[in-house]
Every structure is written in C-alpha cells, then in structure tokens.
Design a protein around this motif. Sequence first.
Motif, PDB file in Angstrom:
ATOM      1  N   THR A 101      30.433  -2.081 -24.649  1.00 33.85           N
ATOM      2  CA  THR A 101      29.410  -1.029 -24.624  1.00 33.85           C
ATOM      3  C   THR A 101      29.925   0.250 -23.955  1.00 33.85           C
ATOM      4  O   THR A 101      29.172   0.998 -23.355  1.00 33.85           O
ATOM      5  CB  THR A 101      28.140  -1.519 -23.883  1.00 33.85           C
ATOM      6  OG1 THR A 101      28.505  -1.932 -22.549  1.00 33.85           O
ATOM      7  CG2 THR A 101      27.496  -2.681 -24.610  1.00 33.85           C
TER       8      THR A 101
ATOM      9  N   GLN B  76      23.018  -7.044 -32.130  1.00 28.05           N
ATOM     10  CA  GLN B  76      23.150  -8.036 -31.065  1.00 28.05           C
ATOM     11  C   GLN B  76      24.313  -7.624 -30.164  1.00 28.05           C
ATOM     12  O   GLN B  76      25.434  -7.493 -30.619  1.00 28.05           O
ATOM     13  CB  GLN B  76      23.367  -9.420 -31.690  1.00 28.05           C
ATOM     14  CG  GLN B  76      22.187  -9.806 -32.551  1.00 28.05           C
ATOM     15  CD  GLN B  76      22.371 -11.046 -33.398  1.00 28.05           C
ATOM     16  OE1 GLN B  76      21.417 -11.489 -34.038  1.00 28.05           O
ATOM     17  NE2 GLN B  76      23.549 -11.641 -33.436  1.00 28.05           N
ATOM     18  N   ILE B  77      24.010  -7.387 -28.898  1.00 26.81           N
ATOM     19  CA  ILE B  77      24.931  -6.712 -27.978  1.00 26.81           C
ATOM     20  C   ILE B  77      25.401  -7.658 -26.889  1.00 26.81           C
ATOM     21  O   ILE B  77      24.606  -8.377 -26.275  1.00 26.81           O
ATOM     22  CB  ILE B  77      24.230  -5.509 -27.310  1.00 26.81           C
ATOM     23  CG1 ILE B  77      23.753  -4.514 -28.362  1.00 26.81           C
ATOM     24  CG2 ILE B  77      25.141  -4.829 -26.298  1.00 26.81           C
ATOM     25  CD1 ILE B  77      22.766  -3.495 -27.815  1.00 26.81           C
ATOM     26  N   TYR B  78      26.714  -7.626 -26.647  1.00 26.97           N
ATOM     27  CA  TYR B  78      27.246  -8.311 -25.467  1.00 26.97           C
ATOM     28  C   TYR B  78      28.312  -7.446 -24.803  1.00 26.97           C
ATOM     29  O   TYR B  78      29.147  -6.842 -25.467  1.00 26.97           O
ATOM     30  CB  TYR B  78      27.874  -9.668 -25.812  1.00 26.97           C
ATOM     31  CG  TYR B  78      28.587 -10.263 -24.617  1.00 26.97           C
ATOM     32  CD1 TYR B  78      27.865 -10.757 -23.539  1.00 26.97           C
ATOM     33  CD2 TYR B  78      29.976 -10.260 -24.538  1.00 26.97           C
ATOM     34  CE1 TYR B  78      28.507 -11.255 -22.422  1.00 26.97           C
ATOM     35  CE2 TYR B  78      30.628 -10.755 -23.410  1.00 26.97           C
ATOM     36  CZ  TYR B  78      29.885 -11.258 -22.364  1.00 26.97           C
ATOM     37  OH  TYR B  78      30.521 -11.735 -21.244  1.00 26.97           O
TER      38      TYR B  78
ATOM     39  N   THR C 173      25.709  -7.348 -17.089  1.00 23.82           N
ATOM     40  CA  THR C 173      24.320  -7.382 -17.560  1.00 23.82           C
ATOM     41  C   THR C 173      23.705  -5.995 -17.606  1.00 23.82           C
ATOM     42  O   THR C 173      23.066  -5.603 -18.592  1.00 23.82           O
ATOM     43  CB  THR C 173      23.464  -8.288 -16.647  1.00 23.82           C
ATOM     44  OG1 THR C 173      24.047  -9.592 -16.622  1.00 23.82           O
ATOM     45  CG2 THR C 173      22.038  -8.387 -17.156  1.00 23.82           C
TER      46      THR C 173
ATOM     47  N   ARG D  33      24.971  -3.814 -20.637  1.00 20.57           N
ATOM     48  CA  ARG D  33      24.437  -4.128 -21.966  1.00 20.57           C
ATOM     49  C   ARG D  33      22.955  -3.799 -22.074  1.00 20.57           C
ATOM     50  O   ARG D  33      22.482  -3.386 -23.124  1.00 20.57           O
ATOM     51  CB  ARG D  33      24.744  -5.566 -22.354  1.00 20.57           C
ATOM     52  CG  ARG D  33      24.309  -6.654 -21.424  1.00 20.57           C
ATOM     53  CD  ARG D  33      24.831  -8.004 -21.912  1.00 20.57           C
ATOM     54  NE  ARG D  33      24.344  -9.120 -21.148  1.00 20.57           N
ATOM     55  CZ  ARG D  33      25.078  -9.861 -20.315  1.00 20.57           C
ATOM     56  NH1 ARG D  33      26.364  -9.574 -20.144  1.00 20.57           N
ATOM     57  NH2 ARG D  33      24.554 -10.879 -19.657  1.00 20.57           N
ATOM     58  N   GLN D  34      22.222  -3.938 -20.977  1.00 16.95           N
ATOM     59  CA  GLN D  34      20.802  -3.580 -21.027  1.00 16.95           C
ATOM     60  C   GLN D  34      20.615  -2.075 -21.170  1.00 16.95           C
ATOM     61  O   GLN D  34      19.782  -1.619 -21.956  1.00 16.95           O
ATOM     62  CB  GLN D  34      20.093  -4.116 -19.779  1.00 16.95           C
ATOM     63  CG  GLN D  34      19.945  -5.634 -19.780  1.00 16.95           C
ATOM     64  CD  GLN D  34      19.324  -6.167 -18.502  1.00 16.95           C
ATOM     65  OE1 GLN D  34      19.331  -5.504 -17.458  1.00 16.95           O
ATOM     66  NE2 GLN D  34      18.788  -7.372 -18.567  1.00 16.95           N
TER      67      GLN D  34
ATOM     68  N   ALA E 233      21.560  -1.097 -24.727  1.00 17.61           N
ATOM     69  CA  ALA E 233      20.526  -1.482 -25.688  1.00 17.61           C
ATOM     70  C   ALA E 233      19.383  -0.468 -25.698  1.00 17.61           C
ATOM     71  O   ALA E 233      18.872  -0.090 -26.759  1.00 17.61           O
ATOM     72  CB  ALA E 233      19.995  -2.878 -25.365  1.00 17.61           C
TER      73      ALA E 233
ATOM     74  N   THR F 143      17.233  -4.189 -31.087  1.00 13.12           N
ATOM     75  CA  THR F 143      18.416  -4.545 -30.310  1.00 13.12           C
ATOM     76  C   THR F 143      18.136  -5.804 -29.503  1.00 13.12           C
ATOM     77  O   THR F 143      17.052  -5.960 -28.942  1.00 13.12           O
ATOM     78  CB  THR F 143      18.834  -3.409 -29.356  1.00 13.12           C
ATOM     79  OG1 THR F 143      17.748  -3.121 -28.466  1.00 13.12           O
ATOM     80  CG2 THR F 143      19.207  -2.160 -30.116  1.00 13.12           C
TER      81      THR F 143
ATOM     82  N   VAL G 107      19.871  -8.164 -26.472  1.00 14.90           N
ATOM     83  CA  VAL G 107      20.895  -8.292 -25.443  1.00 14.90           C
ATOM     84  C   VAL G 107      21.277  -9.761 -25.319  1.00 14.90           C
ATOM     85  O   VAL G 107      20.410 -10.613 -25.118  1.00 14.90           O
ATOM     86  CB  VAL G 107      20.391  -7.750 -24.091  1.00 14.90           C
ATOM     87  CG1 VAL G 107      21.420  -7.977 -22.999  1.00 14.90           C
ATOM     88  CG2 VAL G 107      20.062  -6.268 -24.201  1.00 14.90           C
ATOM     89  N   CYS G 108      22.567 -10.054 -25.466  1.00 10.98           N
ATOM     90  CA  CYS G 108      23.045 -11.431 -25.485  1.00 10.98           C
ATOM     91  C   CYS G 108      23.842 -11.748 -24.217  1.00 10.98           C
ATOM     92  O   CYS G 108      24.458 -10.872 -23.632  1.00 10.98           O
ATOM     93  CB  CYS G 108      23.912 -11.677 -26.717  1.00 10.98           C
ATOM     94  SG  CYS G 108      23.033 -11.378 -28.278  1.00 10.98           S
TER      95      CYS G 108
END
Length: 202
Positions: free
Chosen positions: A41, A62-64, A68, A71-72, A75, A86, A88-89
Amino acid sequence: GSLVAVIEAFALGNLRTGGISGVAADWMARKDARVMALVGTGKQALAQIGAMLAVRSVERLQIYSPRTESRQAFAAKVREEFNIETVVCASAPEACKGAQIVTLVTRAAQPFLNAAMLEHGVHLNAVGAIAPDREEFAQDVFARATLVAVDNLPGAQQLSREFMTRYTPSGWDEVMPLSKLIASGRSRTATDDVSLFKAMGM
C-alpha cells in the motif's frame, strides 16, 4: 530559452508504472475480472488500482500490507478516490482468495506469494521487486504461468531475481516483451492459467 514546464519525476513514475500494468492487464487478464487483490500500500499502489479500473470493471478490492494501520488507511483512501468496495485482509493468502487480478507492489526481500495462493486463470502483476536483492513471488508460480511478459526484457534479465533464477539457466524463450505480445495479437485464451507480467519500471 524559457521555462516551459516543471515535471515532478515521482508522480510521473507512478503514472507510467501504473499505466504499463494497465496495458498488460488489458491484454492478459480475464475480460470478466471483477475482484482484484493488492499486496502493498505504498506510493505506487493507488496508480495501480486506477490503471486496473481503466481496463476492467473491478468491483471489489482486497488489500493486504504488513501494517494494520497502513492497509486500513489505504482502504479508506481507495473508497474516497474510486468509490469501490474495499476489504482489508489479515494476510496475503486471504487477499488473493477469489481474485482474478493480483498486483504485488512491495519492497519484499523474500518471496511471500506462492502458486497455491492464486486462483485458476488469475493475472499477476509483479511490480515491486525491481532489484536483485528483492523478490515477491516463489518459483512455483512459473510452473503455472502459461503467458509471461515483461515491460523490458534486458531489465528483467539483469535485475529481476525471480526471473533470473528461473530463466537464466534454461533460456528466456518463454518470456515475451509486452510490446511483442501486443504486436503479435497474443492475449489470454480459455486454456491459459496464470498470466504473469513483470514491470521493471520502464
């Protein structure tokens, strides 16, 4: 002479790298691709999504990424910029599940993605590892790749550890410059499994 323009290189680089990934996906990804996975990201990531949305009707991202909070925050930015769903994975395998397009845009030094994480018929854009000390995907991905292209073949031959490990001992005949793929009219067929595009930053 007089000043005509001031061009900021990094912003232009984002557009260029995203753009070439979009061209690759337009030729190599499934026409019905609706779910995209993004691993990483950082500053290049948003342009990658914009490019995919230009060539495919992506409905779900789908985001990784390892952190944490990163990615949040990313998203939220994607929802604001592109107004798409979106998710968050918590891991790269979770992000890849059900995705027809997977984009890797990380600074990983060791491979974190393997062939078992990829759905049948997926298109993989590997954008992040552009130096010999970096690597994003494992060698078993090549065993499933039926369509392989790069933006710049000499660059991949000299700088991509993934590609050098796979092709230097046996030869580079299976690897096609994206320009040649387009000129020959070769695009995804019903018999293709994984299509792989390696962007070196051309």
